[in-house]
Design an enzyme around this catalytic site. Sequence first.
Site, PDB file in Angstrom:
ATOM      1  N   LEU A   1     -30.755  10.696 -22.844  1.00  0.00           N
ATOM      2  CA  LEU A   1     -30.793  10.388 -21.417  1.00  0.00           C
ATOM      3  C   LEU A   1     -29.397  10.207 -20.828  1.00  0.00           C
ATOM      4  CD1 LEU A   1     -33.731   7.805 -21.461  1.00  0.00           C
ATOM      5  CD2 LEU A   1     -33.841  10.223 -20.821  1.00  0.00           C
TER       6      LEU A   1
ATOM      7  N   GLY B   1     -19.467   4.461 -22.188  1.00  0.00           N
ATOM      8  CA  GLY B   1     -18.292   4.090 -22.978  1.00  0.00           C
ATOM      9  C   GLY B   1     -18.612   3.279 -24.209  1.00  0.00           C
ATOM     10  N   MET B   2     -19.829   2.693 -24.266  1.00  0.00           N
ATOM     11  CA  MET B   2     -20.186   1.852 -25.408  1.00  0.00           C
ATOM     12  C   MET B   2     -21.395   2.346 -26.178  1.00  0.00           C
ATOM     13  SD  MET B   2     -19.650  -2.102 -24.224  1.00  0.00           S
ATOM     14  CE  MET B   2     -20.137  -2.602 -25.880  1.00  0.00           C
ATOM     15  N   ALA B   3     -22.309   3.040 -25.493  1.00  0.00           N
ATOM     16  CA  ALA B   3     -23.567   3.375 -26.147  1.00  0.00           C
ATOM     17  C   ALA B   3     -24.139   4.665 -25.584  1.00  0.00           C
ATOM     18  CB  ALA B   3     -24.571   2.237 -25.967  1.00  0.00           C
TER      19      ALA B   3
ATOM     20  N   VAL C   1     -28.021   6.490 -24.781  1.00  0.00           N
ATOM     21  CA  VAL C   1     -29.408   6.106 -24.531  1.00  0.00           C
ATOM     22  C   VAL C   1     -30.279   7.342 -24.688  1.00  0.00           C
ATOM     23  CG1 VAL C   1     -31.021   5.072 -22.893  1.00  0.00           C
ATOM     24  CG2 VAL C   1     -28.644   4.323 -22.933  1.00  0.00           C
TER      25      VAL C   1
ATOM     26  N   ASP D   1     -22.958  -7.569 -13.469  1.00  0.00           N
ATOM     27  CA  ASP D   1     -22.755  -6.132 -13.271  1.00  0.00           C
ATOM     28  C   ASP D   1     -23.903  -5.546 -12.447  1.00  0.00           C
ATOM     29  OD1 ASP D   1     -21.214  -3.844 -13.507  1.00  0.00           O
ATOM     30  OD2 ASP D   1     -22.178  -3.199 -15.366  1.00  0.00           O
TER      31      ASP D   1
END
Length: 819
Positions: free
Chosen positions: A16, A20-22, A24, A129
Amino acid sequence: MAPSATIPGYQILDTLGRGGMASVHRALQESLGREVALKLLLPALAADAAATERFLREGRIAARLAHRHIVGIHDVGVHEGQPYLAMEFIAGGPVSVSAPHAPRDALEIVRQVALALAHAHREGVIHRDIKPDNILRRSDGSCALADFGIARAAHADTALTGEGLAIGTPHYMSPEQVQGLPLDGRSDLYSLGIVLYQLLTGRLPYAGSGDVAVGVQHVHAPLPMLPEALAGVQPLLDHLLAKDPAKRLRDAALLARRVEALQAGWRQGASPTTPVAAENPAEGATVAPPPRTPPPAAAVETRATARGTRPRRAWIGLGLLVAIAAGTWWLATDRGPRVTAAADASAEPVSIAVLPLVNASGDAAQQYFADGLSENLIVALSQFEGLRVISRNSAFRFRDTETDSRAIGAALGVAHLLEGSVQRAGDTVRVTATLVRSADGTTLWSQRYDRPYQDLFALQDDITAAVAAALKGKLLARVANAPHDDRPPGGNLDAYAAYLEGRFHADRRTAADQRRAIDALARATHIDPAYAQAWATLSRAWTGLIALELEGDAARDAYAEARTAVETALALAPGLASAHAARGYLLANADYDWRGAETEYRLAVELAPGDDYARHGLGRALASQGRVREALDLTRGILADDPLHATQHYWLSVYLGALGDLDEAAAAARRAIELQPEGATFHSQLTLVEVGRGDAGAALEAARGTPAGVWKDVALAFAHVAGRDRAAADEAIATLEAKHAQFAAYQVAEVHALRGDADRSLEWLERALANRDPGITLLLFDPALLRLRDDPRFVAFCAKVGLPPPRDSEARALRGLRP
C-alpha cells in the site's frame, strides 16, 4: 515491491505504501480470513533496538485506545527480528485535500477526529502528528485516526518520545511544537485546525519555500481568514489556531460539541455564512476573536509534496530556534514568502535585546558602570508599547561572546540587537551604540556620544530616544515617561554602581552570590540612605541567603535585617513594586503568612506588570497554597521574556515535577544546570525528579554531579533512598542528619517521606518548623512529602502552619518507591 520478510499467519497481498520508517501492506490474516493492513519496520531500522521499541509502542498505545474513530489494532510483535503491526484495513485511504470539501463534510470529519482525540487525551496520549494522511476514511464514510508512531504517553520514556525535539509534520505543527516546548492536547487541536482549514479551502494556510519558513509562520504569522462564504466557521477556526494554547478550545470534547452546535444550526436553516458568537475556550464567555489575515493568495502559495511521500521531521530544539529567530526578521521585511500579499507587516511585534556594552576603559572597576547603562536602556526601551525587550538576565549571558548576531538573535528570539561599548577617561565617557539586524548582522544605525561622566542619566535618555527612532518609533506608542526606579534619588553614581553590583549577585541562586549582594547593597544604602530600590533588594538578598545557607541564630538575625531593610524601603517609597515583592518573600519564608505574601506580590505585579521578580514571587505564593498550575503559567511567562534565566528554569522544573510531568521537569532542571552549573539546588532538583521517574542510576549520577556542600548531601540521600543498597541509604541519611540537622531539617523530612517512614518524616518537619525553615513554603507542592497527604498528622501539621488541606493541592505525590 514485495517485502523480503514473512510473518506467520499473514499472507501479504500487495503493498500500500512505503515511508521513512516502515512499509504498509494489504494482507490476509489467515486465522480469521480477514484483510488487514500489515505494517513492517524497514530492515535498516529493525536492527535498532530504540527504533523497534518505538515502533512497537505505536501498536501498544493504539491498542489501548480502542475507539470507533481510532484505527483498530489486531496484533503486534516481532518475528525473526522483523517487527510488525497488524491493524484494521481501511480501503478508502486518507481523506482527500486535493479540493475543498463541502462545509458539512469537513466539519463532520473534524468532529469524528475530535472524538478520537478526546478519548486519547483522557488516556494521557497526545498524538503530535495530526494531518490528513493520518485520517483514514472507511467505506461507510466514517473516519478513523491512524499512526500513533510519535504519540506521547504520560510518563513515556523520553528517549523514545523525543524530549527536547520538535517532532511532527511541519505544515501541521503547533507553535509550541515548532519551538520544542512542552505539549498538551491543545497542540493536537491546533493541528486539527490546520486540517479544517485545508478541508474547507483545499489549501494549507501557511505556505513557504521550506519547512523553516512554514514553522516561522506557525509561530508569528496572523491567523488565516476563511472566504466570506465560510464566515460561520471562522470563530471556531480562530480558537483552534490561536498562537497561545491558553486561548484555544480547552479540550477536544469541547471542540466536538462546538462542531455539533454548528451542524445543528445548519440543519435548522442557518447558513455557513452566518457568524456565530466566539466563545472563551475555557469559560464560555463571549470574547473577541484573535486577529487574523485573509486566505493565502494563490500566487504565493507553495504546495507541500504529495501526501504519503513527505517525511516526518524531527528538529533539535535549539537548531529550530535559530531558524525561528531568523524568521522573525524574515517576517518583518518584504523579503520572504508572505501569508498573503495583503498581510500587514506592521502587525508583527518589534523585538530587541540590549547586549551588555563592552567596557573599553581597561579598568575592571568600570564594568558595573557599563552594565548599568545597558540595564537602563532595557528599562527605558521596555516602556514602548509593542516593543518586546529581552530581560537583562538572558541578554547578559552573551557578555564577551564571539557568537555571531544570527545565533544570538536565534537564542533570544529577537529581530534586533543593540550592542556597543563604553570608555571612561577621567570625567568624560564615550558611548558607542549600534543597532544590528540579528538575521544578517546588518548595521541599521550607529552613533557615538561623548558626555561628562556626571551627565550619565541624560546620556541614557539620549541613546534611548535615538534607538527608538531607528526602530521606526512611529510604529511604537510611547507610554508616559516612567521613572527609572533603580536610580538613586540623590543621583550619586557610586551608589548606583554599588546597587547594580548587588542586583547582579542577588539574581543568582548561590549563597556566595547573596553575600556579595548584601555587601554591595549595604554600600549603596550607606552612600544614599534614601535609596529605596537598594533597600528592597537588600531585604531580598538577606531572605535568599537564609533559604540557601543560614540556620539558628544566624537565620533569625538575618530575618531581622531583611525586615528592617524592607520596612525602610516601603517608608521611603510606598508604591515601589520591588519593595512589596521583597515583603512578600519575607512574609512567606519568615512568618508563613501565605495570604499576606500573596497580597504583597499581587500589589507588586499591579505596580509593575513586567517585573520578573514580582511575577515569580506571586507564583511562589500561589504554589505554596497548592495552586501550582497558576505558578507554572507565571513561570512560563517569565521565561518567554527571559529565556536564559537559570533560576526560572529551576522553578519550571519544580512546578512541572509537582504536577507529575517528570519528563519535562527533568529537561527544565538540565537546562538550569546548563545555564548555571554551580547552582547546587538545580542538581538536587534533578536528582529528585529522577527518583520520581524511577531511574535510581540517573538519580545517583545527578547527585554525584552536585557541587560539594549541603545540597550534595541532600541529593545523595535522595538518590540512595531510591536505590537498592539499603546500607548506602542508611549512611547517606546519617551523614545528612549529622552534618545539617538544623539547616536541612526539611530536606531530612523529605528523605524519610521518600523512604516511607512517616513517623521520622513528621518528627523532622517539627524540627524544621522550630527552625523557621523556609522549606515549609514547599509543603503543598512537594512530591516527596505529599506521600503523606492522607496521614492525619500531616494534615494537622499543614493546618498548624496555616496551609489548606493537602488534598486540596493540585500537586501529585511521588509513587512507587520501595519502603
